[in-house]
Design an enzyme around this catalytic site. Structure first.
Site, short mmCIF file in Angstrom:
data_model
loop_
_atom_site.label_atom_id
_atom_site.label_comp_id
_atom_site.label_asym_id
_atom_site.label_seq_id
_atom_site.Cartn_x
_atom_site.Cartn_y
_atom_site.Cartn_z
CE LYS A 110 30.67 13.32 43.32
NZ LYS A 110 31.53 12.21 43.70
CE1 TYR A 150 30.77 16.62 44.72
CE2 TYR A 150 28.38 16.83 44.70
CZ TYR A 150 29.53 16.20 45.16
OH TYR A 150 29.43 15.15 46.05
P1 NAP Z 1 35.40 14.35 52.52
O1 NAP Z 1 35.03 14.11 53.94
O2 NAP Z 1 35.69 15.73 52.07
O3 NAP Z 1 36.65 13.38 52.15
C1 NAP Z 1 37.18 13.41 50.86
C2 NAP Z 1 38.25 12.33 50.72
O4 NAP Z 1 38.73 12.37 49.36
C3 NAP Z 1 39.43 12.55 51.63
O5 NAP Z 1 39.93 11.30 52.03
C4 NAP Z 1 40.45 13.24 50.70
O6 NAP Z 1 41.79 13.04 51.06
C5 NAP Z 1 40.15 12.51 49.40
N1 NAP Z 1 40.60 13.25 48.21
C6 NAP Z 1 40.19 14.48 47.77
N2 NAP Z 1 40.84 14.81 46.64
C7 NAP Z 1 41.68 13.77 46.36
C8 NAP Z 1 42.62 13.52 45.33
N3 NAP Z 1 42.86 14.41 44.33
N4 NAP Z 1 43.32 12.35 45.35
C9 NAP Z 1 43.12 11.45 46.35
N5 NAP Z 1 42.24 11.64 47.35
C10 NAP Z 1 41.53 12.79 47.36
O7 NAP Z 1 34.27 13.83 51.53
P2 NAP Z 1 32.99 12.88 51.81
O8 NAP Z 1 31.87 13.73 52.24
O9 NAP Z 1 33.41 11.71 52.63
O10 NAP Z 1 32.68 12.43 50.32
C11 NAP Z 1 33.18 11.22 49.76
C12 NAP Z 1 32.58 11.02 48.38
O11 NAP Z 1 31.16 10.98 48.49
C13 NAP Z 1 32.89 12.15 47.39
O12 NAP Z 1 33.05 11.62 46.10
C14 NAP Z 1 31.65 13.00 47.44
O13 NAP Z 1 31.46 13.76 46.27
C15 NAP Z 1 30.58 11.95 47.63
N6 NAP Z 1 29.33 12.47 48.20
C16 NAP Z 1 29.33 13.08 49.43
C17 NAP Z 1 28.14 13.58 49.93
C18 NAP Z 1 28.07 14.28 51.28
O14 NAP Z 1 27.00 14.86 51.58
N7 NAP Z 1 29.11 14.26 52.11
C19 NAP Z 1 26.97 13.47 49.19
C20 NAP Z 1 27.00 12.84 47.95
C21 NAP Z 1 28.20 12.33 47.47
P3 NAP Z 1 42.53 13.99 52.18
O15 NAP Z 1 42.07 13.46 53.52
O16 NAP Z 1 43.97 13.81 51.94
O17 NAP Z 1 42.06 15.38 51.94
#
Ligand code: NAP
Length: 246
Positions: free
Chosen positions: A158, A154
């Site tokens: 990133k 991961y």
């Molecule tokens: P999340 O709640 O797990 O949601 C992930 C989203 O990505 C969902 O809409 C999922 O679709 C979609 N997705 C996953 N794989 C995909 C694919 N192959 N094609 C199209 N869509 C796909 O994640 P989040 O926490 O909101 O994170 C969003 C972004 O922020 C990510 O890039 C993550 O790495 C980054 N981020 C998150 C955090 C954190 O603490 N949460 C911190 C730093 C960065 P489905 O609904 O269909 O599964």
């Protein structure tokens, strides 16, 4: 009446991506989102955007699949004629120590997070170049800057997104297209809900602000980077992490 602007948010069905899409919707944008798993709530999502005044295109399209993404972008262009802002948000984790990490766990995280960002950006930028205008915001992470035990796959994806964003910003600046990344810390979404209470307590203790962030707090910064208010900012990585990285 002035034509509405259009945002495409990958993975806009839940978590940070959904908050981002809603933020743009309530600020007068039409919205395009995609997702990957089978969902029964597409009608409800469409209704939520409608309530904020936005028309939407909501499509099942995997960011790792060039054909599906080309179809998504074609549908967006057919309906709205343009894409003003692209938010590369779709992402996954498959955490474990490197000693135990399977090759497929490394590959799938790089494919979705990093190559997905490449595939969607490549599909969208011809339309931005034609208009000589656009803003791209990529989701990196604090661990792409600092590294994190248990997240070699991961954090590599990133960190890759940071290099990708800076190169893109240099390539497109003269075309009036800006590209920036955000590096969120720990944000309360489904992605972090899987962590145990003791891990969450440990995380909170390491954050100067002593709490996780909210998806809304990330969406606010992403909205700023897509707006005219940030018109002289490109190639940057903005941390949204309660002070974890200073
Ligand atoms: P999340 O709640 O797990 O949601 C992930 C989203 O990505 C969902 O809409 C999922 O679709 C979609 N997705 C996953 N794989 C995909 C694919 N192959 N094609 C199209 N869509 C796909 O994640 P989040 O926490 O909101 O994170 C969003 C972004 O922020 C990510 O890039 C993550 O790495 C980054 N981020 C998150 C955090 C954190 O603490 N949460 C911190 C730093 C960065 P489905 O609904 O269909 O599964």
């Amino acid at each position: 009446m002035e034509e509405k602007q259009v945002v495409l948010v990958t993975g806009g069905s839940r978590g940070i991506g959904k908050e981002v899409a809603l933020k743009y919707a309530e600020n007068g944008y039409n919205v395009v989102i995609n997702y990957v798993s089978d969902r029964t709530d597409v009608g409800a999502l469409e209704k939520e955007f409608k309530e904020k005044g936005a028309e939407s295109v909501i499509v099942k399209a995997d960011v790792t699949n060039t054909e599906q993404i080309d179809e998504l972008v074609t549908k967006a262009i057919e309906k709205f004629g343009k894409i003003d802002v692209l938010v590369n948000n779709a992402g996954i984790t498959k955490d474990t120590l490197l000693m135990r990490m399977k090759e497929e766990d490394f590959d799938s995280v790089i494919q979705v997070n990093l190559k997905g960002t490449f595939i969607v950006t490549k599909a969208v930028i011809p339309y931005m170049m034609k208009k000589k205008s656009g803003r791209i915001i990529n989701l990196s992470s604090v661990v792409g800057v600092t590294g994190n035990a248990g997240q070699c796959n991961y954090s590599a994806s990133k960190a890759g997104i940071i290099g990708f964003t800076k190169s893109l910003a240099r390539e497109l600046a003269s075309r009036n297209i800006r590209a920036n990344a955000v590096a969120p810390g720990f944000i309360a979404t489904d992605m972090t809900a899987v962590l145990s209470d003791s891990v969450k307590e440990n995380i909170d203790a390491q954050i100067p602000m002593k709490r996780m962030g909210t998806a809304k707090e990330v969406a606010n910064v992403i909205y700023f980077l897509g707006s005219e208010e940030s018109s002289y900012i490109t190639g940057q990585v903005i941390n949204i992490d309660g002070g974890m990285v200073m």
